[in-house]
Motif scaffolding. Structure first.
Motif, PDB file in Angstrom:
ATOM      1  N   PRO A  86       0.817  -1.219   0.000  1.00  0.00           N
ATOM      2  CA  PRO A  86       0.000   0.000   0.000  1.00  0.00           C
ATOM      3  C   PRO A  86       0.845   1.261   0.000  1.00  0.00           C
ATOM      4  O   PRO A  86       1.934   1.299   0.580  1.00  0.00           O
ATOM      5  CB  PRO A  86      -0.791  -0.116   1.312  1.00  0.00           C
ATOM      6  CG  PRO A  86       0.060  -0.987   2.186  1.00  0.00           C
ATOM      7  CD  PRO A  86       0.712  -1.964   1.261  1.00  0.00           C
ATOM      8  N   VAL A  87       0.344   2.264  -0.704  1.00  0.00           N
ATOM      9  CA  VAL A  87       0.993   3.570  -0.694  1.00  0.00           C
ATOM     10  C   VAL A  87       0.700   4.281   0.620  1.00  0.00           C
ATOM     11  O   VAL A  87       1.542   4.993   1.163  1.00  0.00           O
ATOM     12  CB  VAL A  87       0.482   4.413  -1.888  1.00  0.00           C
ATOM     13  CG1 VAL A  87       1.033   5.838  -1.822  1.00  0.00           C
ATOM     14  CG2 VAL A  87       0.866   3.754  -3.201  1.00  0.00           C
ATOM     15  N   LEU A  88      -0.482   4.048   1.141  1.00  0.00           N
ATOM     16  CA  LEU A  88      -0.929   4.771   2.327  1.00  0.00           C
ATOM     17  C   LEU A  88      -1.752   3.841   3.209  1.00  0.00           C
ATOM     18  O   LEU A  88      -2.573   3.073   2.718  1.00  0.00           O
ATOM     19  CB  LEU A  88      -1.785   5.972   1.892  1.00  0.00           C
ATOM     20  CG  LEU A  88      -2.299   6.900   2.971  1.00  0.00           C
ATOM     21  CD1 LEU A  88      -1.149   7.700   3.569  1.00  0.00           C
ATOM     22  CD2 LEU A  88      -3.335   7.853   2.397  1.00  0.00           C
ATOM     23  N   ILE A  89      -1.515   3.915   4.506  1.00  0.00           N
ATOM     24  CA  ILE A  89      -2.283   3.143   5.480  1.00  0.00           C
ATOM     25  C   ILE A  89      -3.146   4.112   6.265  1.00  0.00           C
ATOM     26  O   ILE A  89      -2.632   5.080   6.853  1.00  0.00           O
ATOM     27  CB  ILE A  89      -1.357   2.373   6.435  1.00  0.00           C
ATOM     28  CG1 ILE A  89      -0.496   1.377   5.641  1.00  0.00           C
ATOM     29  CG2 ILE A  89      -2.164   1.640   7.499  1.00  0.00           C
ATOM     30  CD1 ILE A  89       0.583   0.716   6.473  1.00  0.00           C
ATOM     31  N   ILE A  90      -4.454   3.899   6.269  1.00  0.00           N
ATOM     32  CA  ILE A  90      -5.398   4.768   6.984  1.00  0.00           C
ATOM     33  C   ILE A  90      -6.178   3.919   7.975  1.00  0.00           C
ATOM     34  O   ILE A  90      -6.721   2.879   7.616  1.00  0.00           O
ATOM     35  CB  ILE A  90      -6.376   5.467   6.019  1.00  0.00           C
ATOM     36  CG1 ILE A  90      -5.619   6.285   4.967  1.00  0.00           C
ATOM     37  CG2 ILE A  90      -7.332   6.379   6.791  1.00  0.00           C
ATOM     38  CD1 ILE A  90      -6.514   6.944   3.936  1.00  0.00           C
ATOM     39  N   ARG A  91      -6.233   4.368   9.206  1.00  0.00           N
ATOM     40  CA  ARG A  91      -6.980   3.673  10.244  1.00  0.00           C
ATOM     41  C   ARG A  91      -7.831   4.687  11.026  1.00  0.00           C
ATOM     42  O   ARG A  91      -7.452   5.830  11.185  1.00  0.00           O
ATOM     43  CB  ARG A  91      -6.033   2.953  11.212  1.00  0.00           C
ATOM     44  CG  ARG A  91      -5.262   1.799  10.579  1.00  0.00           C
ATOM     45  CD  ARG A  91      -6.202   0.663  10.210  1.00  0.00           C
ATOM     46  NE  ARG A  91      -5.499  -0.444   9.571  1.00  0.00           N
ATOM     47  CZ  ARG A  91      -5.318  -0.571   8.267  1.00  0.00           C
ATOM     48  NH1 ARG A  91      -5.810   0.368   7.461  1.00  0.00           N
ATOM     49  NH2 ARG A  91      -4.695  -1.596   7.760  1.00  0.00           N
ATOM     50  N   GLY A  92      -8.980   4.209  11.518  1.00  0.00           N
ATOM     51  CA  GLY A  92      -9.813   5.030  12.382  1.00  0.00           C
ATOM     52  C   GLY A  92     -10.836   5.887  11.681  1.00  0.00           C
ATOM     53  O   GLY A  92     -11.286   6.897  12.224  1.00  0.00           O
ATOM     54  N   GLN A  93     -11.234   5.493  10.452  1.00  0.00           N
ATOM     55  CA  GLN A  93     -12.262   6.281   9.770  1.00  0.00           C
ATOM     56  C   GLN A  93     -13.535   6.391  10.589  1.00  0.00           C
ATOM     57  O   GLN A  93     -14.267   7.379  10.478  1.00  0.00           O
ATOM     58  CB  GLN A  93     -12.583   5.678   8.402  1.00  0.00           C
ATOM     59  CG  GLN A  93     -11.461   5.789   7.373  1.00  0.00           C
ATOM     60  CD  GLN A  93     -10.628   4.534   7.299  1.00  0.00           C
ATOM     61  OE1 GLN A  93     -10.335   3.938   8.330  1.00  0.00           O
ATOM     62  NE2 GLN A  93     -10.254   4.118   6.092  1.00  0.00           N
ATOM     63  N   ALA A  94     -13.813   5.388  11.418  1.00  0.00           N
ATOM     64  CA  ALA A  94     -15.029   5.418  12.235  1.00  0.00           C
ATOM     65  C   ALA A  94     -15.026   6.599  13.195  1.00  0.00           C
ATOM     66  O   ALA A  94     -16.097   7.076  13.607  1.00  0.00           O
ATOM     67  CB  ALA A  94     -15.173   4.109  13.007  1.00  0.00           C
ATOM     68  N   ASN A  95     -13.850   7.097  13.560  1.00  0.00           N
ATOM     69  CA  ASN A  95     -13.783   8.257  14.456  1.00  0.00           C
ATOM     70  C   ASN A  95     -14.390   9.502  13.830  1.00  0.00           C
ATOM     71  O   ASN A  95     -14.740  10.456  14.538  1.00  0.00           O
ATOM     72  CB  ASN A  95     -12.327   8.551  14.832  1.00  0.00           C
ATOM     73  CG  ASN A  95     -11.771   7.556  15.827  1.00  0.00           C
ATOM     74  OD1 ASN A  95     -12.520   6.865  16.502  1.00  0.00           O
ATOM     75  ND2 ASN A  95     -10.453   7.466  15.897  1.00  0.00           N
ATOM     76  N   LEU A  96     -14.488   9.502  12.519  1.00  0.00           N
ATOM     77  CA  LEU A  96     -15.031  10.673  11.828  1.00  0.00           C
ATOM     78  C   LEU A  96     -16.547  10.744  11.957  1.00  0.00           C
ATOM     79  O   LEU A  96     -17.154  11.758  11.630  1.00  0.00           O
ATOM     80  CB  LEU A  96     -14.632  10.637  10.351  1.00  0.00           C
ATOM     81  CG  LEU A  96     -13.119  10.558  10.098  1.00  0.00           C
ATOM     82  CD1 LEU A  96     -12.843  10.369   8.610  1.00  0.00           C
ATOM     83  CD2 LEU A  96     -12.430  11.809  10.624  1.00  0.00           C
ATOM     84  N   LEU A  97     -17.157   9.666  12.421  1.00  0.00           N
ATOM     85  CA  LEU A  97     -18.617   9.628  12.569  1.00  0.00           C
ATOM     86  C   LEU A  97     -18.995   9.882  14.025  1.00  0.00           C
ATOM     87  O   LEU A  97     -19.645   9.073  14.666  1.00  0.00           O
ATOM     88  CB  LEU A  97     -19.151   8.266  12.114  1.00  0.00           C
ATOM     89  CG  LEU A  97     -18.927   7.931  10.640  1.00  0.00           C
ATOM     90  CD1 LEU A  97     -19.264   6.478  10.357  1.00  0.00           C
ATOM     91  CD2 LEU A  97     -19.764   8.855   9.761  1.00  0.00           C
ATOM     92  N   ASP A  98     -18.577  11.047  14.538  1.00  0.00           N
ATOM     93  CA  ASP A  98     -18.921  11.370  15.921  1.00  0.00           C
ATOM     94  C   ASP A  98     -20.298  12.034  15.969  1.00  0.00           C
ATOM     95  O   ASP A  98     -20.985  12.166  14.960  1.00  0.00           O
ATOM     96  CB  ASP A  98     -17.855  12.274  16.557  1.00  0.00           C
ATOM     97  CG  ASP A  98     -17.700  13.592  15.804  1.00  0.00           C
ATOM     98  OD1 ASP A  98     -18.542  13.891  14.932  1.00  0.00           O
ATOM     99  OD2 ASP A  98     -16.745  14.330  16.107  1.00  0.00           O
ATOM    100  N   GLU A  99     -20.714  12.449  17.158  1.00  0.00           N
ATOM    101  CA  GLU A  99     -22.060  13.004  17.321  1.00  0.00           C
ATOM    102  C   GLU A  99     -22.267  14.259  16.487  1.00  0.00           C
ATOM    103  O   GLU A  99     -23.335  14.471  15.918  1.00  0.00           O
ATOM    104  CB  GLU A  99     -22.311  13.311  18.805  1.00  0.00           C
ATOM    105  CG  GLU A  99     -22.393  12.056  19.677  1.00  0.00           C
ATOM    106  CD  GLU A  99     -22.669  12.396  21.119  1.00  0.00           C
ATOM    107  OE1 GLU A  99     -22.813  13.593  21.421  1.00  0.00           O
ATOM    108  OE2 GLU A  99     -22.742  11.475  21.945  1.00  0.00           O
TER     109      GLU A  99
END
Length: 347
Positions: free
Chosen positions: A236-249
């Motif tokens: 992979p060129v880029l590793i992204i983790r924690g997209q779920a954090n973007l769905l806050d209240e």
């Protein structure tokens, strides 16, 4: 980016502006004059505070959402705050220990990158991103060892001592002498070269008939090249983790913005292109909202820092992405510390 120097604001306007920005970053909600007056941090009447808020709005530093009487900072206002007013808060001892533990775990470097992206996400409350290092290690030797009549183990040894293994599926039973001949041929031509350089040389020799390999050994060489080339291309060129954090209240009230951001993150090549802008930076860089075209529609911010090997050479970039109300004062030094920690791990 705002062209208004912070020095042009009066002390009163500066104090109120700072309180509005800090309140917005903390809650994600607009801040009103009554709230500022009731907190007792501003020795002014609500009417006087409203007057200052109106002035700051006219300067383009604050905006009033249609559904609220309060104010929130514009992207220009956030830039002014970050560049001229923010007081950073160094990572706590616990945060530093968690970062160093995640980054320093033994194993393949890809695991360290995965752990780095995850810990950035966990501690910042945003999505963590790590670019895979651009490194082409020089190779020392490659050995082919029989596992069964139909399978062989390709062992690749780098000049830095790192060893990686891959299993080759053979089209037909192969003699040990063919494995040895192929190993010797590859090692003689890749020693001291990158895989790409060695591959070009070997393919040219094989295609021109200049190699003294028999058919079985030639097939082994080509299969060995194929498995390693495919492996490098698939990383992979880029590793992204924690997209779920973007769905806050707070995101639930602006779901289209979040959907746009998640769509952007799916295009990892484009995100990696954005992070490339931070490769030559001397310090952590902050991109707020429309300052980067990729995330202009989603109104997101990126905090990114290059990380270096022990020779001081930039080998990648890491950072976080989240809403513009990121806690910049806390996240910026966290990203910087993580970059230094990962650099030590890279070696």
């Amino acid at each position: 980016m705002s062209t208004l120097p912070i020095s042009e604001l009066t002390d009163r306007a500066r104090d109120i502006f700072r309180l509005v920005v800090e309140g917005f970053i903390s809650s994600g909600q607009p801040v009103g004059s009554k709230a500022l007056a009731s907190e007792g941090r501003v020795n002014l009447s609500p009417a006087s505070i409203r007057s200052v808020l109106a002035e700051l709005e006219m300067l383009g530093l604050l905006a009033a959402p249609h559904t609220s009487a309060g104010r929130m900072p514009t992207e220009s206002g956030l830039r002014l705050f970050v560049d001229g007013m923010m007081q950073v808060a160094e990572p706590t001892r616990e945060e530093r220990a968690a970062i160093e533990h995640s980054v320093g775990q033994p194993g393949p470097i890809e695991q360290a990158l995965e752990a780095t992206s995850a810990i950035l996400s966990d501690i910042s409350g945003a999505a963590g991103m790590v670019m895979v290092p651009r490194r082409e290690p020089r190779l020392a030797q490659m050995n082919l060892v029989a596992l069964s009549p139909e399978r062989a183990l390709a062992i690749l040894v780098g000049e830095d001592g790192q060893i990686e293994n891959r299993v080759l599926n053979l089209t037909q039973p192969t003699a040990a002498s063919s494995l040895e001949q192929a190993s010797n041929y590859i090692t003689a031509r890749l020693s001291g070269r990158t895989l790409a350089d060695a591959e070009r040389l070997m393919r040219a020799e094989i295609s021109s008939g200049r190699s003294a390999l028999d058919d079985a050994s030639r097939d082994l060489v080509e299969r060995g090249l194929a498995v390693w080339s495919a492996d490098a291309a698939a990383r992979p060129v880029l590793i992204i983790r924690g997209q779920a954090n973007l769905l806050d209240e707070t995101a639930l009230g602006d779901i289209e913005r979040v959907r746009s951001l998640l769509d952007d993150l799916e295009n990892k090549q484009s995100v990696a292109g954005l992070l490339e802008n931070a490769r030559q930076a001397d310090a952590t860089r902050i991109f707020i909202g429309a300052e980067n075209r990729l995330f202009a529609l989603s109104g997101s911010s990126v905090i990114a820092s290059p990380y270096r090997d022990r020779d001081g050479k930039v080998v990648g970039v890491l950072g976080v992405i989240g809403p513009t109300r990121l806690n910049y004062a806390r996240v910026v030094p966290m990203v910087d510390f993580t970059a230094h920690s990962l650099g030590k791990r890279i070696g």
